[in-house]
Design a protein around this motif. Structure first.
Motif, PDB file in Angstrom:
ATOM      1  N   LEU A  17      53.195  52.720  -1.351  1.00  0.00           N
ATOM      2  CA  LEU A  17      53.715  54.212  -0.535  1.00  0.00           C
ATOM      3  C   LEU A  17      54.065  53.472   0.947  1.00  0.00           C
ATOM      4  N   THR A  18      55.059  53.830   1.427  1.00  0.00           N
ATOM      5  CA  THR A  18      55.555  53.622   2.472  1.00  0.00           C
ATOM      6  C   THR A  18      56.296  54.737   3.324  1.00  0.00           C
ATOM      7  N   ASN A  19      56.039  54.608   4.793  1.00  0.00           N
ATOM      8  CA  ASN A  19      56.751  55.796   5.428  1.00  0.00           C
ATOM      9  C   ASN A  19      58.105  55.649   5.842  1.00  0.00           C
ATOM     10  N   ASP A  20      58.758  56.374   6.884  1.00  0.00           N
ATOM     11  CA  ASP A  20      60.212  56.274   7.354  1.00  0.00           C
ATOM     12  C   ASP A  20      60.696  54.859   7.771  1.00  0.00           C
ATOM     13  N   SER A  21      59.726  54.389   8.424  1.00  0.00           N
ATOM     14  CA  SER A  21      59.927  52.901   9.181  1.00  0.00           C
ATOM     15  C   SER A  21      59.673  51.790   8.154  1.00  0.00           C
ATOM     16  N   GLY A  45      55.734  66.287  -5.347  1.00  0.00           N
ATOM     17  CA  GLY A  45      56.980  65.366  -5.550  1.00  0.00           C
ATOM     18  C   GLY A  45      56.913  64.349  -6.356  1.00  0.00           C
ATOM     19  N   LEU A  46      55.903  63.652  -6.318  1.00  0.00           N
ATOM     20  CA  LEU A  46      55.528  62.357  -7.287  1.00  0.00           C
ATOM     21  C   LEU A  46      55.574  62.986  -8.800  1.00  0.00           C
ATOM     22  N   GLU A  47      54.752  63.987  -8.641  1.00  0.00           N
ATOM     23  CA  GLU A  47      54.683  64.523 -10.338  1.00  0.00           C
ATOM     24  C   GLU A  47      55.863  64.806 -10.817  1.00  0.00           C
ATOM     25  N   ASN A  48      56.659  65.423 -10.115  1.00  0.00           N
ATOM     26  CA  ASN A  48      58.091  65.906 -10.634  1.00  0.00           C
ATOM     27  C   ASN A  48      58.752  64.695 -11.023  1.00  0.00           C
ATOM     28  N   GLU A  49      58.898  63.705 -10.328  1.00  0.00           N
ATOM     29  CA  GLU A  49      59.899  62.539 -10.323  1.00  0.00           C
ATOM     30  C   GLU A  49      59.222  61.778 -11.646  1.00  0.00           C
ATOM     31  N   LEU A  50      57.791  61.844 -12.061  1.00  0.00           N
ATOM     32  CA  LEU A  50      57.135  61.077 -12.763  1.00  0.00           C
ATOM     33  C   LEU A  50      57.737  61.787 -14.353  1.00  0.00           C
ATOM     34  N   THR A  51      57.768  63.143 -14.327  1.00  0.00           N
ATOM     35  CA  THR A  51      57.765  63.868 -15.435  1.00  0.00           C
ATOM     36  C   THR A  51      59.029  63.455 -16.424  1.00  0.00           C
ATOM     37  N   GLY A  52      58.704  63.158 -17.633  1.00  0.00           N
ATOM     38  CA  GLY A  52      59.936  62.934 -18.672  1.00  0.00           C
ATOM     39  C   GLY A  52      60.095  61.425 -18.693  1.00  0.00           C
ATOM     40  N   LYS A  53      59.190  60.555 -17.918  1.00  0.00           N
ATOM     41  CA  LYS A  53      59.626  58.996 -17.796  1.00  0.00           C
ATOM     42  C   LYS A  53      58.327  58.485 -18.807  1.00  0.00           C
ATOM     43  N   ALA A  54      58.623  57.312 -19.349  1.00  0.00           N
ATOM     44  CA  ALA A  54      57.883  56.635 -20.205  1.00  0.00           C
ATOM     45  C   ALA A  54      57.208  55.521 -19.761  1.00  0.00           C
ATOM     46  N   ALA A  55      56.560  54.887 -20.453  1.00  0.00           N
ATOM     47  CA  ALA A  55      55.743  53.516 -19.898  1.00  0.00           C
ATOM     48  C   ALA A  55      56.711  52.634 -19.661  1.00  0.00           C
ATOM     49  N   LYS A  64      59.813  64.685   0.638  1.00  0.00           N
ATOM     50  CA  LYS A  64      59.542  65.601   1.982  1.00  0.00           C
ATOM     51  C   LYS A  64      58.483  66.107   2.140  1.00  0.00           C
ATOM     52  N   PRO A  65      58.041  66.328   3.172  1.00  0.00           N
ATOM     53  CA  PRO A  65      56.472  66.906   3.403  1.00  0.00           C
ATOM     54  C   PRO A  65      56.043  67.946   2.550  1.00  0.00           C
ATOM     55  N   GLU A  66      56.955  68.916   2.444  1.00  0.00           N
ATOM     56  CA  GLU A  66      56.683  70.001   1.687  1.00  0.00           C
ATOM     57  C   GLU A  66      56.190  69.884  -0.016  1.00  0.00           C
ATOM     58  N   GLU A  67      56.797  68.695  -0.369  1.00  0.00           N
ATOM     59  CA  GLU A  67      56.413  68.126  -1.741  1.00  0.00           C
ATOM     60  C   GLU A  67      55.403  67.124  -1.633  1.00  0.00           C
ATOM     61  N   ALA A  68      55.001  66.813  -0.545  1.00  0.00           N
ATOM     62  CA  ALA A  68      53.840  65.970  -0.264  1.00  0.00           C
ATOM     63  C   ALA A  68      52.553  66.356   0.069  1.00  0.00           C
ATOM     64  N   LEU A 133      57.460  60.533   2.498  1.00  0.00           N
ATOM     65  CA  LEU A 133      56.938  59.510   2.008  1.00  0.00           C
ATOM     66  C   LEU A 133      57.720  58.657   1.124  1.00  0.00           C
ATOM     67  N   HIS A 134      57.855  57.476   0.976  1.00  0.00           N
ATOM     68  CA  HIS A 134      58.594  56.701  -0.407  1.00  0.00           C
ATOM     69  C   HIS A 134      57.549  55.825  -1.036  1.00  0.00           C
ATOM     70  N   PHE A 135      57.569  56.273  -2.592  1.00  0.00           N
ATOM     71  CA  PHE A 135      56.868  55.642  -3.515  1.00  0.00           C
ATOM     72  C   PHE A 135      57.723  54.968  -4.244  1.00  0.00           C
ATOM     73  N   GLU A 136      57.350  53.506  -4.536  1.00  0.00           N
ATOM     74  CA  GLU A 136      58.226  52.853  -5.597  1.00  0.00           C
ATOM     75  C   GLU A 136      56.939  52.278  -6.504  1.00  0.00           C
ATOM     76  N   GLY A 137      57.439  52.309  -7.687  1.00  0.00           N
ATOM     77  CA  GLY A 137      56.221  51.535  -8.565  1.00  0.00           C
ATOM     78  C   GLY A 137      56.813  51.779  -9.995  1.00  0.00           C
ATOM     79  N   LYS A 138      55.814  51.486 -10.977  1.00  0.00           N
ATOM     80  CA  LYS A 138      56.191  51.573 -12.315  1.00  0.00           C
ATOM     81  C   LYS A 138      55.157  52.312 -13.330  1.00  0.00           C
ATOM     82  N   VAL A 139      55.455  53.165 -14.219  1.00  0.00           N
ATOM     83  CA  VAL A 139      54.757  53.680 -14.932  1.00  0.00           C
ATOM     84  C   VAL A 139      54.084  52.327 -16.092  1.00  0.00           C
TER      85      VAL A 139
END
Ligand code: ZN
Length: 156
Positions: A17-21, A45-55, A64-68, A133-139
């Protein structure tokens, strides 16, 4: 059969997890973060992004803050008389306090101390409120939740 992330799945992710900077705020350690999907275990926001993804799927998302953690709320910043605190000498900027109000228990951090005025300021906003917030990662894995996990509302 490949399992796709949806409600009632237990999902394991590695993330950074990183911020805008580009400053790192948090990350999974050796063990991935394991959560029950659809049970408000992680930010929307993260939950929505992960929906439908696989391992094995990778993600890189800006939320954005309203989804975080929501926007910062001024009413959650309060000035309190030092006399209301049992050990005012122990207060420092950054001290975390737990309080109780009609909404239940809350965490607040001391942001200012004014000994001349005999008061201190606490901020009960989530530390990540107001931030994009910026999330980068892997299922790492996806599996069906057990009955027990579903009844508890969290992953075991
Ligand atoms: Zn449980």
């Amino acid at each position: 059969m490949t399992m796709i992330i949806g409600d009632k799945c237990v999902v394991a992710i590695h993330y950074k997890l990183t911020n805008d900077s580009g400053e790192q705020l948090d990350a999974s350690q050796d063990e991935p973060l394991v959560y029950l999907h659809g049970a408000a275990g992680i930010i929307p926001g993260l939950e929505n992004e992960l929906t439908g993804k696989a391992a094995g799927a990778e993600f890189n998302v800006t939320i954005k803050p309203e989804e975080a953690y929501g926007e910062r709320v001024e009413e959650m910043i309060q000035t309190v008389p030092l006399a209301q605190f049992p050990e005012p000498d122990k207060l420092e900027i950054g001290t975390q306090l737990t309080g109780q109000n009609e909404m239940g228990q809350f965490m607040a951090v001391v942001t200012a101390i004014d000994t001349a005025a005999g008061s201190f300021t606490i901020d009960a906003n989530h530390p990540l409120a107001g931030m994009t917030l910026h999330f980068e990662g892997k299922v790492e894995s996806v599996r069906e939740a057990t009955e027990e996990e579903l009844s508890h509302g969290h992953a075991h």
